[in-house]
Motif scaffolding. Structure first.
Motif, PDB file in Angstrom:
ATOM      1  N   THR A  97      48.081  24.472 -11.252  1.00  0.00           N
ATOM      2  CA  THR A  97      47.189  24.996 -10.447  1.00  0.00           C
ATOM      3  C   THR A  97      46.601  23.898  -9.493  1.00  0.00           C
ATOM      4  N   LYS A  98      46.866  22.754  -9.811  1.00  0.00           N
ATOM      5  CA  LYS A  98      46.628  21.524  -9.023  1.00  0.00           C
ATOM      6  C   LYS A  98      47.430  21.711  -7.726  1.00  0.00           C
ATOM      7  N   LEU A  99      48.783  22.073  -7.877  1.00  0.00           N
ATOM      8  CA  LEU A  99      49.692  22.438  -6.849  1.00  0.00           C
ATOM      9  C   LEU A  99      49.304  23.433  -6.048  1.00  0.00           C
ATOM     10  N   GLY A 100      48.620  24.305  -6.321  1.00  0.00           N
ATOM     11  CA  GLY A 100      48.047  25.407  -5.623  1.00  0.00           C
ATOM     12  C   GLY A 100      48.232  26.837  -6.300  1.00  0.00           C
ATOM     13  N   ALA A 101      49.076  26.957  -7.327  1.00  0.00           N
ATOM     14  CA  ALA A 101      49.299  28.041  -8.020  1.00  0.00           C
ATOM     15  C   ALA A 101      47.893  28.902  -8.332  1.00  0.00           C
ATOM     16  N   TYR A 102      47.852  30.224  -8.278  1.00  0.00           N
ATOM     17  CA  TYR A 102      46.776  31.020  -8.337  1.00  0.00           C
ATOM     18  C   TYR A 102      46.395  30.936  -9.830  1.00  0.00           C
ATOM     19  N   ASP A 103      47.369  31.218 -10.856  1.00  0.00           N
ATOM     20  CA  ASP A 103      47.105  31.135 -12.186  1.00  0.00           C
ATOM     21  C   ASP A 103      48.332  30.903 -13.047  1.00  0.00           C
ATOM     22  N   PHE A 104      48.208  30.949 -14.387  1.00  0.00           N
ATOM     23  CA  PHE A 104      49.259  30.746 -15.065  1.00  0.00           C
ATOM     24  C   PHE A 104      49.292  31.560 -16.299  1.00  0.00           C
ATOM     25  N   LEU A 105      50.456  32.263 -16.560  1.00  0.00           N
ATOM     26  CA  LEU A 105      50.573  33.330 -17.727  1.00  0.00           C
ATOM     27  C   LEU A 105      51.562  32.752 -18.854  1.00  0.00           C
ATOM     28  N   GLU A 106      51.209  32.796 -19.894  1.00  0.00           N
ATOM     29  CA  GLU A 106      52.164  32.423 -21.175  1.00  0.00           C
ATOM     30  C   GLU A 106      52.955  33.586 -21.553  1.00  0.00           C
ATOM     31  N   LYS A 107      54.375  33.292 -21.816  1.00  0.00           N
ATOM     32  CA  LYS A 107      55.263  34.497 -22.438  1.00  0.00           C
ATOM     33  C   LYS A 107      54.933  34.184 -24.134  1.00  0.00           C
ATOM     34  N   PRO A 108      54.894  35.444 -24.774  1.00  0.00           N
ATOM     35  CA  PRO A 108      55.314  36.814 -24.181  1.00  0.00           C
ATOM     36  C   PRO A 108      53.966  37.171 -23.404  1.00  0.00           C
ATOM     37  N   LEU A 109      54.435  37.810 -22.316  1.00  0.00           N
ATOM     38  CA  LEU A 109      53.526  38.222 -21.417  1.00  0.00           C
ATOM     39  C   LEU A 109      52.756  39.352 -21.860  1.00  0.00           C
ATOM     40  N   SER A 110      51.255  39.392 -21.633  1.00  0.00           N
ATOM     41  CA  SER A 110      50.437  40.401 -21.987  1.00  0.00           C
ATOM     42  C   SER A 110      50.573  41.362 -20.665  1.00  0.00           C
ATOM     43  N   MET A 111      51.067  42.515 -20.709  1.00  0.00           N
ATOM     44  CA  MET A 111      51.216  43.256 -19.528  1.00  0.00           C
ATOM     45  C   MET A 111      49.860  43.690 -19.134  1.00  0.00           C
ATOM     46  N   ALA A 112      48.893  43.900 -19.606  1.00  0.00           N
ATOM     47  CA  ALA A 112      47.480  44.064 -19.242  1.00  0.00           C
ATOM     48  C   ALA A 112      46.805  43.005 -18.586  1.00  0.00           C
ATOM     49  N   LYS A 113      47.307  41.718 -19.012  1.00  0.00           N
ATOM     50  CA  LYS A 113      46.650  40.631 -18.358  1.00  0.00           C
ATOM     51  C   LYS A 113      47.276  40.252 -16.886  1.00  0.00           C
ATOM     52  N   LEU A 114      48.726  40.695 -17.152  1.00  0.00           N
ATOM     53  CA  LEU A 114      49.667  40.388 -16.263  1.00  0.00           C
ATOM     54  C   LEU A 114      49.098  41.331 -14.866  1.00  0.00           C
ATOM     55  N   LEU A 115      48.897  42.595 -15.109  1.00  0.00           N
ATOM     56  CA  LEU A 115      48.402  43.564 -14.001  1.00  0.00           C
ATOM     57  C   LEU A 115      47.045  43.021 -13.517  1.00  0.00           C
ATOM     58  N   LEU A 116      46.112  42.581 -14.371  1.00  0.00           N
ATOM     59  CA  LEU A 116      44.708  41.926 -13.977  1.00  0.00           C
ATOM     60  C   LEU A 116      44.810  40.860 -13.034  1.00  0.00           C
TER      61      LEU A 116
END
Length: 453
Positions: A97-116
């Motif tokens: 996020t310091k480098l400029g990424a919008y967000d960070f998702l952990e695996k296994p991915l939550s598809m609901a969170k991914l879409l949001l």
């Protein structure tokens, strides 16, 4: 995104993750492309110009953090990047996020969170672009000013041309607004949401032209050129007559096939670009003399559109004066001033050798240096360097006499080179001979003085 399906790039070395994420996102109506490593991701980012990237941290060739650093350094307008990792940690999330990424998702991915997160990232990016667009609207997206039959006819022609992908050659004197009309065409076309890339051909030194236009590959890294940066949009080649012969040949091949090789590359890159061009000199004469390829001329000149000089529609001058007063008040925060009726009438009969560009520069000079709310006739004549009275010539010294030597020299050199460039008909080769400066050094000089070719 308005009138455009968002393009997403998913980068992950695990085939099952790529397949699953791709299926979920495509079901939501997104256009999805996948890459299995950093090398493939670099190439796809350049070619598809994604609206959002989902990037895995752990990959076999180059890790995602390193790749993100590289993209941020190369592209100040980088699309949103969402990092993914099966080995998530607070440190990785913070660094990303310091480098400029919008967000960070952990695996296994939550598809609901991914879409949001994807939805929110695209919305935030759209809002940012809209705000940036509003700030730049006066600079890049204005319509040609004027209600004369000349301007109305030209705008109508452009709106009709915008509905097709024909290549258009804009011809006209220096300063008539060829770039503005090209932008107007782009903004009225189906490519309006894509990039508009403007390049002054004469400012590119021949030895750098191949990399500038076609990009390069080096040590597994891709550096996109003008054609790739304009993918899905418009590339405007200003003053096309200044292009060297070798670049003419390569551009001809690229436009004929819609593909090309980057310098140092071995695989063809395909692009979807509409090319517009402009010239202030008779390109047909350049073809006859052998300085410009006839086949490239006919390829670029599917439609010729002549932009008329300001003196042919002088009834638009009061509107232009008013527009640029408002422009400099809004854009440069200059105090408001208005032109007296006598000044307006005088300027309607002025020759305008530099056309709209000269008018804009005059308005700016009068607003910066003048005092009082009204701009009177004598002030206008003095600024133009014309005779103030019937018998007494103006003896005012040029503005740069009051500047430090370096600044005065820069202003003189700029005026001197612009004057001789006009006499040379927009040809850098002729200018080089006229002023006695070797061509390679002349390119650097023109660029350093910000002379638009």
């Amino acid at each position: 995104m308005k009138d455009q399906t968002p393009r997403l790039l998913v980068v992950d070395d695990e085939p099952e993750i790529r397949r699953l994420v791709c299926e979920i996102l495509e079901d939501e109506g997104y256009e999805v492309t996948t890459a299995e490593n950093a090398t493939e991701a670099r190439a796809l980012k350049s070619s598809i110009n994604p609206h959002l990237i989902l990037l895995d941290i752990w990959m076999p060739d180059t890790d995602g953090i390193t790749l993100l650093k590289e993209w941020v350094a190369e592209d100040s307008l980088l699309c949103p990047v969402i990092m993914m990792s099966g080995h998530g940690s607070v440190e990785s999330a913070v660094e990303a996020t310091k480098l400029g990424a919008y967000d960070f998702l952990e695996k296994p991915l939550s598809m609901a969170k991914l879409l949001l997160v994807v939805s929110r990232a695209l919305e935030a990016s759209n809002l940012q672009k809209e705000n940036a667009g509003l700030k730049q609207q006066l600079v890049t997206d204005i319509e040609p000013v004027g209600k004369s039959a000349t301007v109305a006819r030209t705008k109508d022609q452009i709106k009709r041309l915008a509905q097709h992908d024909a290549r258009v050659l804009f011809v006209g004197e220096a300063g008539v607004g060829k770039e503005l009309y090209a932008r107007y065409l782009h903004n009225n076309s189906a490519r309006r949401d894509g990039p508009f890339v403007d390049v002054s051909v004469g400012s590119i030194a021949p030895e750098n032209a191949a990399v500038e236009f076609f990009g390069k590959e080096h040590d597994g890294r891709v550096f996109p050129g003008l054609l790739e940066r304009a993918n899905r949009g418009t590339l405007f080649l200003s003053e096309i007559a200044g292009m060297d012969q070798e670049t003419q040949l390569r551009l001809l091949s690229a436009l004929a096939s819609s593909s090309f090789l980057r310098v140092g590359g071995s695989e063809a890159v395909r692009v979807d670009v509409r090319v517009l061009a402009s010239t202030r000199i008779g390109l047909a004469d350049e073809v006859k003399s052998g300085r410009f390829r006839h086949d490239l001329y006919y390829l670029l000149n599917e439609v010729t559109l002549e932009i008329q000089p300001l003196r042919s529609h002088s009834e638009d001058i009061p509107s232009l004066l008013s527009f640029y007063v408002d422009y400099f008040v809004s854009h440069d925060k200059l105090p408001f001033r208005k032109f007296s009726m006598a000044a307006q009438n005088f300027l309607r009969n002025y020759s305008w050798r530099g056309n709209v560009r000269e008018l804009k520069n005059l308005v700016q000079r009068l607003m910066i240096l003048g005092i009082g709310e009204e701009i009177e006739l004598d002030e206008v004549k003095s600024a133009l360097g014309t005779i103030i009275s019937d018998s007494i010539p103006s003896v005012s010294l040029p503005d740069y006499y009051n500047l430090p030597l370096k600044d005065a020299r820069d202003q003189f050199e700029k005026a001197y080179l612009e004057y001789h460039f006009e006499l040379s008909g927009g040809s850098v080769a002729k200018l080089s001979a006229a002023v006695g400066i070797e061509r390679t050094h002349l390119y650097r000089k023109l660029h350093s003085l910000n002379i638009k070719l």
